[in-house]
Design a protein around this motif. Structure first.
Motif, PDB file in Angstrom:
ATOM      1  N   ALA A   1       0.828  -1.210   0.000  1.00  4.36           N
ATOM      2  CA  ALA A   1       0.000   0.000   0.000  1.00  4.36           C
ATOM      3  C   ALA A   1       0.859   1.257   0.000  1.00  4.36           C
ATOM      4  N   GLY A   2       1.870   1.307   0.865  1.00  2.62           N
ATOM      5  CA  GLY A   2       2.767   2.457   0.880  1.00  2.62           C
ATOM      6  C   GLY A   2       3.561   2.585  -0.406  1.00  2.62           C
ATOM      7  N   PHE A   3       4.004   1.457  -0.939  1.00  3.40           N
ATOM      8  CA  PHE A   3       4.812   1.460  -2.158  1.00  3.40           C
ATOM      9  C   PHE A   3       4.029   2.029  -3.339  1.00  3.40           C
ATOM     10  N   VAL A   4       2.813   1.501  -3.567  1.00  4.33           N
ATOM     11  CA  VAL A   4       2.017   1.927  -4.718  1.00  4.33           C
ATOM     12  C   VAL A   4       1.577   3.382  -4.561  1.00  4.33           C
ATOM     13  N   ALA A   5       1.158   3.771  -3.347  1.00 10.74           N
ATOM     14  CA  ALA A   5       0.666   5.131  -3.138  1.00 10.74           C
ATOM     15  C   ALA A   5       1.765   6.161  -3.405  1.00 10.74           C
ATOM     16  N   VAL A   6       2.951   5.955  -2.863  1.00 13.60           N
ATOM     17  CA  VAL A   6       4.026   6.930  -3.043  1.00 13.60           C
ATOM     18  C   VAL A   6       4.550   6.906  -4.473  1.00 13.60           C
ATOM     19  N   LEU A   7       4.615   5.723  -5.076  1.00 11.05           N
ATOM     20  CA  LEU A   7       5.050   5.654  -6.468  1.00 11.05           C
ATOM     21  C   LEU A   7       4.090   6.435  -7.356  1.00 11.05           C
TER      22      LEU A   7
ATOM     23  N   ALA B   1      13.005   5.811  13.122  1.00 13.86           N
ATOM     24  CA  ALA B   1      12.405   6.154  14.412  1.00 13.86           C
ATOM     25  C   ALA B   1      11.263   5.195  14.760  1.00 13.86           C
ATOM     26  N   SER B   2      10.444   4.836  13.765  1.00 15.51           N
ATOM     27  CA  SER B   2       9.331   3.917  14.037  1.00 15.51           C
ATOM     28  C   SER B   2       9.839   2.534  14.411  1.00 15.51           C
ATOM     29  N   MET B   3      10.969   2.112  13.829  1.00  8.63           N
ATOM     30  CA  MET B   3      11.519   0.800  14.157  1.00  8.63           C
ATOM     31  C   MET B   3      12.153   0.810  15.543  1.00  8.63           C
ATOM     32  N   ILE B   4      12.824   1.915  15.905  1.00  9.31           N
ATOM     33  CA  ILE B   4      13.468   2.004  17.226  1.00  9.31           C
ATOM     34  C   ILE B   4      12.425   2.046  18.331  1.00  9.31           C
ATOM     35  N   THR B   5      11.364   2.835  18.107  1.00  7.62           N
ATOM     36  CA  THR B   5      10.331   2.980  19.139  1.00  7.62           C
ATOM     37  C   THR B   5       9.329   1.833  19.133  1.00  7.62           C
ATOM     38  N   ARG B   6       9.547   0.880  18.207  1.00  3.80           N
ATOM     39  CA  ARG B   6       8.685  -0.307  18.132  1.00  3.80           C
ATOM     40  C   ARG B   6       7.212   0.064  17.963  1.00  3.80           C
ATOM     41  N   ARG B   7       7.005   0.944  17.021  1.00  4.63           N
ATOM     42  CA  ARG B   7       5.635   1.278  16.644  1.00  4.63           C
ATOM     43  C   ARG B   7       4.974   0.065  16.008  1.00  4.63           C
ATOM     44  N   PRO B   8       3.687   0.104  15.739  1.00  2.00           N
ATOM     45  CA  PRO B   8       3.039  -1.048  15.091  1.00  2.00           C
ATOM     46  C   PRO B   8       3.784  -1.465  13.831  1.00  2.00           C
ATOM     47  N   VAL B   9       3.862  -2.767  13.654  1.00  2.00           N
ATOM     48  CA  VAL B   9       4.599  -3.306  12.510  1.00  2.00           C
ATOM     49  C   VAL B   9       4.005  -2.795  11.208  1.00  2.00           C
ATOM     50  N   ALA B  10       2.698  -2.637  11.158  1.00  2.00           N
ATOM     51  CA  ALA B  10       2.056  -2.173   9.930  1.00  2.00           C
ATOM     52  C   ALA B  10       2.545  -0.782   9.546  1.00  2.00           C
ATOM     53  N   LEU B  11       2.737   0.101  10.536  1.00  2.00           N
ATOM     54  CA  LEU B  11       3.223   1.450  10.247  1.00  2.00           C
ATOM     55  C   LEU B  11       4.626   1.402   9.671  1.00  2.00           C
ATOM     56  N   SER B  12       5.504   0.597  10.257  1.00  2.00           N
ATOM     57  CA  SER B  12       6.860   0.479   9.720  1.00  2.00           C
ATOM     58  C   SER B  12       6.842  -0.099   8.311  1.00  2.00           C
ATOM     59  N   ALA B  13       5.932  -1.046   8.053  1.00  2.78           N
ATOM     60  CA  ALA B  13       5.841  -1.630   6.712  1.00  2.78           C
ATOM     61  C   ALA B  13       5.378  -0.592   5.698  1.00  2.78           C
ATOM     62  N   VAL B  14       4.410   0.243   6.095  1.00  2.00           N
ATOM     63  CA  VAL B  14       3.942   1.297   5.188  1.00  2.00           C
ATOM     64  C   VAL B  14       5.067   2.282   4.898  1.00  2.00           C
ATOM     65  N   LEU B  15       5.811   2.681   5.927  1.00  2.11           N
ATOM     66  CA  LEU B  15       6.924   3.614   5.729  1.00  2.11           C
ATOM     67  C   LEU B  15       8.016   2.994   4.863  1.00  2.11           C
ATOM     68  N   ALA B  16       8.297   1.716   5.086  1.00  2.00           N
ATOM     69  CA  ALA B  16       9.310   1.046   4.259  1.00  2.00           C
ATOM     70  C   ALA B  16       8.861   0.977   2.803  1.00  2.00           C
ATOM     71  N   GLY B  17       7.597   0.648   2.577  1.00  4.65           N
ATOM     72  CA  GLY B  17       7.084   0.627   1.214  1.00  4.65           C
ATOM     73  C   GLY B  17       7.111   2.001   0.570  1.00  4.65           C
ATOM     74  N   SER B  18       6.804   3.032   1.363  1.00  3.02           N
ATOM     75  CA  SER B  18       6.829   4.396   0.832  1.00  3.02           C
ATOM     76  C   SER B  18       8.232   4.803   0.415  1.00  3.02           C
ATOM     77  N   LEU B  19       9.216   4.473   1.254  1.00  2.00           N
ATOM     78  CA  LEU B  19      10.597   4.807   0.915  1.00  2.00           C
ATOM     79  C   LEU B  19      11.054   4.044  -0.330  1.00  2.00           C
ATOM     80  N   ALA B  20      10.666   2.774  -0.430  1.00  2.00           N
ATOM     81  CA  ALA B  20      11.031   1.982  -1.614  1.00  2.00           C
ATOM     82  C   ALA B  20      10.387   2.553  -2.872  1.00  2.00           C
ATOM     83  N   GLY B  21       9.108   2.942  -2.789  1.00  2.00           N
ATOM     84  CA  GLY B  21       8.444   3.541  -3.941  1.00  2.00           C
ATOM     85  C   GLY B  21       9.062   4.850  -4.349  1.00  2.00           C
ATOM     86  N   LEU B  22       9.459   5.669  -3.362  1.00  2.48           N
ATOM     87  CA  LEU B  22      10.097   6.952  -3.652  1.00  2.48           C
ATOM     88  C   LEU B  22      11.444   6.749  -4.337  1.00  2.48           C
ATOM     89  N   LEU B  23      12.239   5.828  -3.827  1.00  2.00           N
ATOM     90  CA  LEU B  23      13.558   5.572  -4.417  1.00  2.00           C
ATOM     91  C   LEU B  23      13.435   5.000  -5.825  1.00  2.00           C
TER      92      LEU B  23
END
Length: 752
Positions: A6-12, A36-58
């Protein structure tokens, strides 16, 4: 996986909506947030969305940067290139067209047009060419086909026009695109075998579309029949076709396993069936050219087969998401392709309808799925193509079984036999062609039913509400939600509220390349100025009318020459202007008005002194005087007086015609707020103009030459540089900057 996707497609997708590539600080900010989300152990779904967003942006930025580094930036009149043909050439009456992967630094893919056609050019050939190289540019209108975006999506870096005499074959094994060229060479071989096996088919283009995914041979009537009935998805080799091939291959493998002892001893039945299905689907997808629907179907099939072999559930949603990720990683601009959203959207709707169902759907359930699927795709079709089919549910109920269980098996059997020996493939191909003929006739009859086809644009709010209706359709309690579904979908069928008051005028100069085509709208009427060529009618005028939900033209003023009714879409213009007078300059040998067809519009002479009024807006013809013929100097000149000021429209007025206009017309009639012309000389004159026109704002249709005579204080704009130009003349004077400037994208190249 789903949050990441979801993060990957949206940001792409967001990257491809930007006027320029994102700056570096956005990457840093997004990466910092992810850490920061990985260090603070936020919900896994949030980190996955952020990771997908960064991958789509790159990925989107890297791909765009690579394309921009290779794109042609200026016209090169004499360019000598060599490369390999990497698709199936299309040989027409006037030209041959194909894609070429070139040598050199940088390596490029070009769209090549050869005049006159060269039938000896085939897929995989290595060529040496000399021609005129152009940037990947196109027209910029609010509605209609976006050719610049298509160049970027197709991975083409420019276009090359070549004379047939300046093309020769070469032998070079190091030319790029060898694998792609070999693949398309096999497709060409199969196409030739199909033609040899059944040379007198009634619908050879449809046969090629269903067997090898090559739709260039389809006639306009065939494509229109499928498009207007919402069955055009059957012409794209997708899950239906790939699934049938895979299922038939698995069935043959199972029969082989049961009756051949050696095979039964060496292979488990499940492994043999899955392997046969995967290999057959892969081969069929290769022959189909690996289009987006074909890739999606193939990847989903492979994922499901792998899950079955590993003893896990099919996990269709994960397979769908995985297929989307692989396709976009391989081809990031695919996020802009309508085929991507239609293909994955249709499968998502089907999965949503089958959610929680354990038993196989019967005939009744299958028919219900076809109806709901057609309704679910309607908002997307109206928003994207301004074309929706209310008859699509009924048409699909008939067409899908016929194509699935009769036509496709017959054609694939005939194609396989034709590869062995062409005469063997004739009977199955004739059977499939005969059924296709009956189907096309039925679809044309359905499309001709009253109100069966909706050719209209829809506002964004209506499209979003219709999307909500689709989501409600997928909920378990669909029957209880029916009133809310109807309420959310209601805006799709409502007409646009007129946003012009009495006396107000909206004028839009469409980007057609050179000719002036102006769409003039009052509160309840439409006047069109200058649609001389059928190509302009098809590419610019009709999409603009549909976007405004205008299905009736009040009057047509042809600025120069004849109304070309040779194009396929010109008939739609005639239907809009039936029994309406068309103002134009008559030829010397025309003494009486004539009709294009029995029910077509009436031609009448365009003469100075004609006047009419629509919704408080006055239209007056200033030129030519009586007795003039249809030469360029006799162009119709139209003056429009609205609450916000006067507009003056001229065609290719030049020389004697401009002088006579200035001499015969009162000075007050030559004063206007805006001059729209197809003659650059009238726009760049610094004085009173060649016709004595005084206008602070001037628009030019086509390219405006630069030079020392270019005016300084005058507000001058041209469609070639700014795209379609829109003006709203009411109590205030509101002029836009041009569609190309208002909707800038990073792949758009500056126009001269």
């Amino acid at each position: 996986m789903i949050p990441f996707a979801a993060g990957f497609v949206a940001v792409l997708w967001l990257v491809h909506q930007l006027p320029a590539l994102p700056p570096p600080w956005i990457f840093v900010a997004l990466a910092t947030t992810l850490v920061a989300s990985m260090i603070t152990r936020r919900p896994v779904a949030l980190s996955a969305v952020l990771a997908g967003s960064l991958a789509g942006l790159l990925l989107g930025t890297v791909h765009a940067t690579t394309w921009l580094d290779r794109v042609v930036t200026q016209v090169e009149p004499e360019s000598t290139l060599s490369g390999r043909v990497v698709d199936l050439p299309r040989h027409g009456e006037r030209s041959s067209r194909f894609h070429l992967a070139t040598h050199g630094d940088p390596p490029r893919r070009l769209e090549v047009s050869v005049y006159p056609p060269r039938a000896d050019v085939g897929a995989g050939d290595v060529l040496r060419l000399k021609g005129r190289l152009y940037p990947p540019q196109g027209r910029a209108n609010r509605a209609g086909f976006d050719r610049e975006a298509w160049f970027y999506r197709a991975g083409l870096h420019g276009r090359l026009n070549v004379s047939a005499a300046d093309l020769r074959h070469a032998a070079d094994d190091t030319a790029p695109g060898g694998l792609r060229g070999a693949l398309h060479r096999q497709r060409a071989t199969l196409r030739d075998r199909l033609q040899a096996a059944a040379p007198e088919l009634r619908h050879p283009g449809l046969v090629q579309a269903l067997v090898i995914g090559e739709r260039s041979g389809m006639t306009d009537a065939e494509w229109t029949a499928f498009l207007q009935t919402g069955t055009n998805h059957l012409m794209a080799i997708s899950g239906l076709h790939v699934g049938l091939v895979a299922g038939f291959s698995a069935l043959l493998a199972t029969l082989l396993w049961r009756h051949v002892a050696g095979v039964r001893e060496r292979w488990p039945r499940r492994v043999l069936a899955a392997t046969a299905a995967a290999l057959a689907a892969l081969g069929y997808a290769a022959l189909a050219g690996f289009s987006i629907p074909t890739q999606r179907a193939l990847l989903m099939l492979l994922a499901v087969l792998a899950a079955l072999l590993l003893g896990r559930g099919g996990a269709p949603w994960r397979a769908l998401v995985l297929a989307a990720l692989i396709i976009l990683i391989r081809d990031p601009p695919g996020v802009l392709a309508p085929g991507f959203w239609f293909s994955f959207g249709a499968v998502a709707v089907i999965l949503g309808l089958l959610q929680g169902r354990r038993a196989r759907p019967g005939l009744r359930e299958a028919m219900a799925i076809q109806v709901l699927l057609a309704l679910a795709m309607l908002p997307l079709a109206l928003a994207w193509f301004q074309l929706g089919s209310w008859i699509a549910p009924l048409a699909n109920i008939v067409a899908v079984p016929l194509i699935s269980f009769v036509v496709l098996p017959a054609l694939l059997t005939g194609a396989g036999l034709a590869m062995l020996w062409p005469p063997l493939g004739g009977p199955p191909l004739w059977l499939g062609d005969a059924v296709l003929g009956l189907l096309v006739t039925l679809l044309q009859a359905l499309a001709d039913l009253p109100a069966a086809v909706a050719e209209r644009g829809v506002p964004l709010a209506a499209a979003l509400l219709a999307g909500l209706a689709v989501i409600l359709l997928l909920l378990p309690g669909r029957r209880r939600m029916a009133p809310w579904v109807l309420l959310a979908a209601l805006p799709l069928g409502l007409p646009l509220r007129p946003d012009l008051s009495h006396g107000e005028l909206r004028a839009e100069l469409l980007d057609t390349g050179r000719e002036a085509v102006v769409l003039l709208e009052t509160r309840n009427h439409v006047v069109v100025y200058g649609p001389g060529r059928a190509r302009d009618v098809e590419s610019a005028l009709l999409p603009a009318l549909r976007a405004r939900q205008r299905n009736r033209i009040d009057r047509v003023i042809v600025a120069d020459g004849l109304l070309d009714d040779s194009g396929s879409r010109a008939a739609a213009l005639q239907a809009m202007t039936a029994a309406v007078e068309v103002e134009r300059v008559l030829h010397r040998d025309e003494r009486h008005p004539r009709r294009i067809r029995e029910s077509g519009p009436v031609y009448r002479a365009c003469r100075a002194g004609q006047q009419w009024q629509r919704d408080g807006v006055v239209f007056r013809v200033l030129h030519p005087p009586r007795g003039w013929d249809a030469s360029r100097a006799a162009s119709c000149v139209l003056r429009i007086e609205s609450a916000g000021g006067a507009l003056l429209l001229t065609g290719g007025l030049r020389g004697l015609g401009a002088a006579v206009l200035g001499h015969e017309t009162p000075d007050q009639d030559l004063q206007a707020r805006l001059l729209v012309t197809a003659e650059p000389a009238m726009a760049i004159d610094n004085g009173e103009g060649l016709a004595g026109v005084r206008a602070p704002t001037r628009w030019v249709a086509g390219t405006m030459p630069d030079g020392p005579d270019r005016p300084g204080p005058v507000d001058l704009r041209a469609t070639a540089t700014d795209g379609a130009l829109r003006l709203r003349a009411g109590t205030a004077w509101e002029a836009g900057a041009g569609w190309r400037n208002e909707r800038r994208r990073f792949w758009q190249r500056p126009h001269p």
